[in-house]
Write a protein that holds these residues in place. Structure first.
Motif, PDB file in Angstrom:
ATOM      1  N   PHE A 305      73.585  86.543 -39.438  1.00  0.00           N
ATOM      2  CA  PHE A 305      72.631  86.602 -40.607  1.00  0.00           C
ATOM      3  C   PHE A 305      72.633  85.055 -41.127  1.00  0.00           C
ATOM      4  O   PHE A 305      71.558  84.520 -41.455  1.00  0.00           O
ATOM      5  CB  PHE A 305      73.345  87.445 -41.797  1.00  0.00           C
ATOM      6  CG  PHE A 305      73.142  88.863 -41.071  1.00  0.00           C
ATOM      7  CD1 PHE A 305      72.539  89.269 -39.954  1.00  0.00           C
ATOM      8  CD2 PHE A 305      73.520  89.944 -42.089  1.00  0.00           C
ATOM      9  CE1 PHE A 305      72.509  90.722 -39.502  1.00  0.00           C
ATOM     10  CE2 PHE A 305      73.435  91.197 -41.687  1.00  0.00           C
ATOM     11  CZ  PHE A 305      73.002  91.736 -40.423  1.00  0.00           C
ATOM     12  N   GLY A 306      73.729  84.373 -41.379  1.00  0.00           N
ATOM     13  CA  GLY A 306      73.718  83.157 -41.973  1.00  0.00           C
ATOM     14  C   GLY A 306      72.946  82.057 -41.109  1.00  0.00           C
ATOM     15  O   GLY A 306      72.551  81.122 -41.586  1.00  0.00           O
ATOM     16  N   GLU A 307      73.313  82.295 -39.805  1.00  0.00           N
ATOM     17  CA  GLU A 307      72.524  81.181 -38.714  1.00  0.00           C
ATOM     18  C   GLU A 307      71.274  81.429 -38.863  1.00  0.00           C
ATOM     19  O   GLU A 307      70.088  80.400 -38.760  1.00  0.00           O
ATOM     20  CB  GLU A 307      72.997  81.539 -37.359  1.00  0.00           C
ATOM     21  CG  GLU A 307      74.673  81.042 -37.107  1.00  0.00           C
ATOM     22  CD  GLU A 307      74.958  81.598 -35.787  1.00  0.00           C
ATOM     23  OE1 GLU A 307      74.265  81.333 -34.840  1.00  0.00           O
ATOM     24  OE2 GLU A 307      76.322  81.858 -35.593  1.00  0.00           O
ATOM     25  N   THR A 308      70.735  82.675 -39.151  1.00  0.00           N
ATOM     26  CA  THR A 308      69.324  83.126 -39.079  1.00  0.00           C
ATOM     27  C   THR A 308      68.577  82.302 -40.432  1.00  0.00           C
ATOM     28  O   THR A 308      67.359  81.911 -40.498  1.00  0.00           O
ATOM     29  CB  THR A 308      68.779  84.492 -39.039  1.00  0.00           C
ATOM     30  OG1 THR A 308      69.318  85.043 -37.779  1.00  0.00           O
ATOM     31  CG2 THR A 308      67.591  84.959 -39.027  1.00  0.00           C
ATOM     32  N   LEU A 309      69.461  82.470 -41.453  1.00  0.00           N
ATOM     33  CA  LEU A 309      68.729  81.805 -42.847  1.00  0.00           C
ATOM     34  C   LEU A 309      68.425  80.451 -42.874  1.00  0.00           C
ATOM     35  O   LEU A 309      68.039  79.794 -43.603  1.00  0.00           O
ATOM     36  CB  LEU A 309      69.782  82.259 -43.988  1.00  0.00           C
ATOM     37  CG  LEU A 309      69.388  83.570 -44.528  1.00  0.00           C
ATOM     38  CD1 LEU A 309      70.271  83.993 -45.729  1.00  0.00           C
ATOM     39  CD2 LEU A 309      67.854  83.705 -45.201  1.00  0.00           C
ATOM     40  N   ARG A 310      69.224  79.869 -41.806  1.00  0.00           N
ATOM     41  CA  ARG A 310      68.952  78.130 -41.790  1.00  0.00           C
ATOM     42  C   ARG A 310      67.702  77.984 -41.393  1.00  0.00           C
ATOM     43  O   ARG A 310      67.158  76.859 -41.747  1.00  0.00           O
ATOM     44  CB  ARG A 310      70.003  77.483 -40.515  1.00  0.00           C
ATOM     45  CG  ARG A 310      71.361  77.973 -40.691  1.00  0.00           C
ATOM     46  CD  ARG A 310      71.976  77.375 -39.287  1.00  0.00           C
ATOM     47  NE  ARG A 310      73.536  77.656 -39.303  1.00  0.00           N
ATOM     48  CZ  ARG A 310      74.402  77.352 -38.488  1.00  0.00           C
ATOM     49  NH1 ARG A 310      73.688  76.904 -37.146  1.00  0.00           N
ATOM     50  NH2 ARG A 310      75.589  77.730 -38.474  1.00  0.00           N
TER      51      ARG A 310
END
Length: 367
Positions: A305-310
């Motif tokens: 999820f955090g990687e996608t929000l980049r």
């Protein structure tokens, strides 16, 4: 110089789940690069997805697995594809690991997409079993840096293809205005700020945290919490009872049933933001639905999820106090919604399926 395998089988045990949606999306573009066959269940309907590549119906329900897995083995040995790409384990990794070894003995190259590093409810032996299972394959595909790191920590030495989970544009069936979408959602007005929870109503996906958040923000004007998804048989009785308490809440619209494929676009078109207060997980197709409809999302910091929000827009919460953190994030995002919503459509290039299919074709062709 490398060449794309001439014949590729992409295998999904289910014909209607999120794994099937992923497999269909990949096959739609991969079939333009190689002879591609989707091997899946009787429940798969190509007309539903509006696609026309090759497919084979080999699987039925879990209770018929012993017969169907034999059908699948004989089918694969008879058709002899150059490459087989499984979408996760089919049902039982221990048995299926030996099937992978059998196929490789016959010269069939085997690849696996690691959608979830471990089962959602792992047993004490799951980590060791999955590590053994992953080592049976020639190639692995991972969606996040966390998954790659997890594979390394499990002792899996195969260098995986790191490629994001593509957006679910197959659910965009045509032009649909928000006014048209709201006509399908009684209880939601044009002035409402819509926070959507979509998918199976599972405790691990934070459905109770989502509903508790609605109680915290009940006095906030024009915020509607929309729940859309089937309960399934795995929802504990206590969780089901708590969920039922919110059915008559003035700021909650509860559609606790399986959402037909053609209706999915109504929920995401009507939504302002998608909430994923997950307690456990590796990746989520719901995020890729949010991206397909150009919606920001709020999620806990798990999986990719955090990687996608980049590359996207939204907010990440720590998950230590999921309901309170989600409530704070909703208020913040609503107050600054214009900035979060701006230029979203320009940020999805790396998540487009043609790009992802080309990466698959290149990686799977390596010897």
């Amino acid at each position: 110089m490398t060449t794309t395998p001439r014949r590729i089988h992409v295998v999904s045990f289910s014909g209607t789940s999120g794994l099937a949606d992923y497999a269909v999306s990949l096959c739609r573009e991969l079939s333009k690069l190689a002879e591609t066959t989707l091997v899946t269940a009787d429940s798969y309907d190509p007309a539903r997805y509006q696609v026309d590549f090759q497919h084979a119906h080999l699987f039925r329900r879990t209770r018929q697995y012993p017969l169907d897995i034999l059908r699948y083995v004989f089918y694969t040995l008879r058709t002899r594809p150059d490459m087989v790409l499984w979408q996760s384990w089919l049902k039982f990794p221990l048995l299926e690991g030996f099937i992978v070894m059998l196929f490789r003995l016959f010269g069939i190259r085997m690849a696996l997409t690691v959608h979830d590093l471990l089962p959602h409810h792992p047993k004490p032996w799951s980590r060791a079993l999955c590590a053994w299972f992953y080592r049976r394959f020639d190639k692995l595909v991972a969606h996040s840096e966390r998954t790659v790191q997890g594979l390394q920590e499990m002792g899996v030495r195969t260098k995986p293809l790191l490629v994001p989970h593509g957006i679910y544009d197959i659910f965009r069936l045509g032009e649909l205005s928000r006014e048209q979408a709201l006509a399908q959602l009684p209880g939601v007005s044009p002035d409402d700020f819509v926070v959507l929870f979509f998918g199976h109503l599972d405790v691990r996906k934070g459905i109770l945290e989502f509903l508790r958040t609605s109680a915290m923000l009940r006095d906030q004007p024009h915020i509607k919490f929309v729940v859309a998804g089937g309960r399934g048989s795995g929802l504990p009785a206590a969780a089901a009872a708590e969920l039922d308490q919110y059915k008559d809440a003035p700021n909650v619209v509860m559609h606790d049933h399986v959402i037909p494929f053609e209706k999915v676009q109504h929920y995401f078109t009507a939504a302002h933001v998608v909430a994923l207060p997950y307690l456990e997980g590796t990746t989520s197709g719901v995020i890729k639905l949010a991206m397909a409809f150009d919606k920001p999302f709020i999620a806990t910091d798990i999986g990719d999820f955090g990687e996608t929000l980049r590359d996207w827009s939204g907010l990440l919460t720590a998950g230590k106090a999921p309901a309170a953190e989600l409530a704070e994030a909703i208020v913040q995002l609503r107050a600054n919604y214009a900035s979060y919503a701006a230029e979203l459509s320009e940020k999805s290039a790396k998540y487009q399926w043609p790009h992802i299919a080309r990466q698959h074709a290149q990686y799977l062709s390596l010897s």
